[in-house]
Write a protein that holds these residues in place. Sequence first.
Motif, PDB file in Angstrom:
ATOM      1  N   LEU A 167       0.856  -1.190   0.000  1.00 12.65           N
ATOM      2  CA  LEU A 167       0.000   0.000   0.000  1.00 12.65           C
ATOM      3  C   LEU A 167       0.889   1.235   0.000  1.00 12.65           C
ATOM      4  O   LEU A 167       1.403   1.652   1.029  1.00 12.65           O
ATOM      5  CB  LEU A 167      -0.914   0.016   1.231  1.00 12.65           C
ATOM      6  N   SER A 170      -3.487  -5.754  -3.615  1.00 18.06           N
ATOM      7  CA  SER A 170      -4.198  -4.927  -2.628  1.00 18.06           C
ATOM      8  C   SER A 170      -5.583  -4.510  -3.076  1.00 18.06           C
ATOM      9  O   SER A 170      -6.454  -4.287  -2.237  1.00 18.06           O
ATOM     10  CB  SER A 170      -3.379  -3.664  -2.315  1.00 18.06           C
ATOM     11  N   SER A 171      -5.805  -4.421  -4.392  1.00 17.13           N
ATOM     12  CA  SER A 171      -7.027  -3.752  -4.826  1.00 17.13           C
ATOM     13  C   SER A 171      -7.922  -4.535  -5.776  1.00 17.13           C
ATOM     14  O   SER A 171      -9.102  -4.201  -5.908  1.00 17.13           O
ATOM     15  CB  SER A 171      -6.660  -2.420  -5.512  1.00 17.13           C
ATOM     16  N   ASP A 172      -7.428  -5.573  -6.441  1.00 17.79           N
ATOM     17  CA  ASP A 172      -8.197  -6.180  -7.527  1.00 17.79           C
ATOM     18  C   ASP A 172      -8.801  -7.542  -7.208  1.00 17.79           C
ATOM     19  O   ASP A 172      -9.249  -8.239  -8.111  1.00 17.79           O
ATOM     20  CB  ASP A 172      -7.314  -6.324  -8.775  1.00 17.79           C
ATOM     21  N   GLU A 206      -9.668   5.700  -6.996  1.00 16.62           N
ATOM     22  CA  GLU A 206     -10.067   4.357  -7.411  1.00 16.62           C
ATOM     23  C   GLU A 206      -9.284   3.279  -6.676  1.00 16.62           C
ATOM     24  O   GLU A 206      -9.852   2.263  -6.266  1.00 16.62           O
ATOM     25  CB  GLU A 206      -9.866   4.193  -8.920  1.00 16.62           C
ATOM     26  N   PHE A 207      -7.974   3.495  -6.491  1.00 19.11           N
ATOM     27  CA  PHE A 207      -7.166   2.501  -5.799  1.00 19.11           C
ATOM     28  C   PHE A 207      -7.625   2.344  -4.352  1.00 19.11           C
ATOM     29  O   PHE A 207      -7.739   1.223  -3.844  1.00 19.11           O
ATOM     30  CB  PHE A 207      -5.686   2.885  -5.836  1.00 19.11           C
ATOM     31  N   ASN A 243     -11.683  -4.735  -1.202  1.00 16.78           N
ATOM     32  CA  ASN A 243     -10.953  -5.985  -1.031  1.00 16.78           C
ATOM     33  C   ASN A 243     -10.852  -6.361   0.443  1.00 16.78           C
ATOM     34  O   ASN A 243     -11.150  -7.486   0.847  1.00 16.78           O
ATOM     35  CB  ASN A 243      -9.554  -5.833  -1.641  1.00 16.78           C
ATOM     36  N   TYR A 247     -10.610   3.032  -3.112  1.00 19.77           N
ATOM     37  CA  TYR A 247     -11.935   2.399  -3.123  1.00 19.77           C
ATOM     38  C   TYR A 247     -11.813   0.881  -3.299  1.00 19.77           C
ATOM     39  O   TYR A 247     -12.451   0.103  -2.576  1.00 19.77           O
ATOM     40  CB  TYR A 247     -12.783   2.985  -4.256  1.00 19.77           C
ATOM     41  N   LYS A 248     -10.982   0.454  -4.263  1.00 18.42           N
ATOM     42  CA  LYS A 248     -10.841  -0.975  -4.519  1.00 18.42           C
ATOM     43  C   LYS A 248     -10.145  -1.694  -3.367  1.00 18.42           C
ATOM     44  O   LYS A 248     -10.489  -2.834  -3.033  1.00 18.42           O
ATOM     45  CB  LYS A 248     -10.063  -1.195  -5.817  1.00 18.42           C
ATOM     46  N   SER A 249      -9.168  -1.015  -2.752  1.00 16.16           N
ATOM     47  CA  SER A 249      -8.464  -1.628  -1.615  1.00 16.16           C
ATOM     48  C   SER A 249      -9.419  -1.834  -0.445  1.00 16.16           C
ATOM     49  O   SER A 249      -9.387  -2.872   0.225  1.00 16.16           O
ATOM     50  CB  SER A 249      -7.284  -0.750  -1.190  1.00 16.16           C
TER      51      SER A 249
END
Length: 432
Positions: free
Chosen positions: A89, A234-236, A105-106, A113, A108-110
Amino acid sequence: MVRRRLSLNLLVYSLISSISLMVYLQRNSVKIHNYTFNIINLVNNIKAYPDRGYIHKLEKLFSGFLVPCSSVQSYQHTQGEAINLGLVLINTGLPSTSPDFRSDEFVYKSVRNLKGILALTGDRPIHFIIVTNPSSGSWAGQIISYCITRRLSLDIIQERWFRWRNKDRLPPLKFSLVDSEEILNLNPDFIQGLFDNREPSTAEKNKYSSTLFYVAPLYHLAFKSLEKLLVIDSSDLEFLVDIAELYDEFNELEKDKKAIMSLGLDLAPHYYNQLGKYRRIHPNTEIGKPGRFQGFNTGVVLYRLDRMRESEIYNKFLSSDRVSFLTKKFMYKISLAEQDFFTNLGFIHPELFNILPCTFNKQESIQYLAPPFEEIFDLYHDCKEKKDVKVYHINGCGPTLELCKHQDMPGSRLQGDKTYHFFHANFEVFWE
């Protein structure tokens, strides 16, 4: 201030829940003893959490305090040995000490997850090992803190049936934030070798141009007190099972005595494409074709750090000369950081790598579902049925051909096709 903020957060959530529940009970004529039962659960949960020291741990996490890699130890608890869970991160965007939970966006996705992992976690303790840097430490700590406090609050004010959670409370947790630069400095010659062999486009604009994507091959040198480390994107990712089920894959890795790590295949003809020159010179090679040698994906990796330290073969390749050797041998430049390095090493030393079942890293990118790869795409992409998938990897482009700009490609058998797409919906988002 942090302690007050966390305590106030729990209190506000509790009050809102109590009022909402009272209104619900009145409207539905539910007997008062059910509400009393809910209050008893609320009080019991509030009493339980201080014993686990969450407030103190989150204060330290929120501050972004970094510890030396050498001080990271296995987390032993009465409930068993902890899952060592690694995440990278680092804020590569505009300088900021606070994450933008709304429009980044990163971030939010993290959060998405981590929320999924925490919702499905069971009783096994988790040791979060966060790879960051001094300027991103607090930023990363706040992302983790937000997810933890949110889950703690929900545990206090909601029954498990309200939103799916595997357990009614979190397991014991530990957090260690470490500096990525400390890891990179353990072998600067190797890191320079990776950088010198990058594609020109990667050096200019690709997200993998950042040094943070090159730390993975050196984890065994950084965390010398650890034997095992699970590192995930971390995010996907989206978890559909308790993360302990993934960690138990170390049992399969244990059986493969020569392997130093377990990771999934890349579920696209990416390396078939990258290896075009090599395949023309070696037309009978299996390298790059569907199967064992189609290349790796590092979205989920289980590292046996002790075996990595012991492997003479692996450590011999941690030099700029060896990186250049691999790059020249397979005739393509590095564009996906450590993934390309592991893939190339796996082509000549497959015994070092155990193949993780695709159900733990089911990639959904349809980037290569286009000429000239669409006829062979499914040979690389096929996995088990959706009901068997345990971890989705929402990578690349999709979910529709239009979003990948493939639908109007001349000669495509899918030209104009609006039915071929990946669809996986979490309906909770519609009322969050």
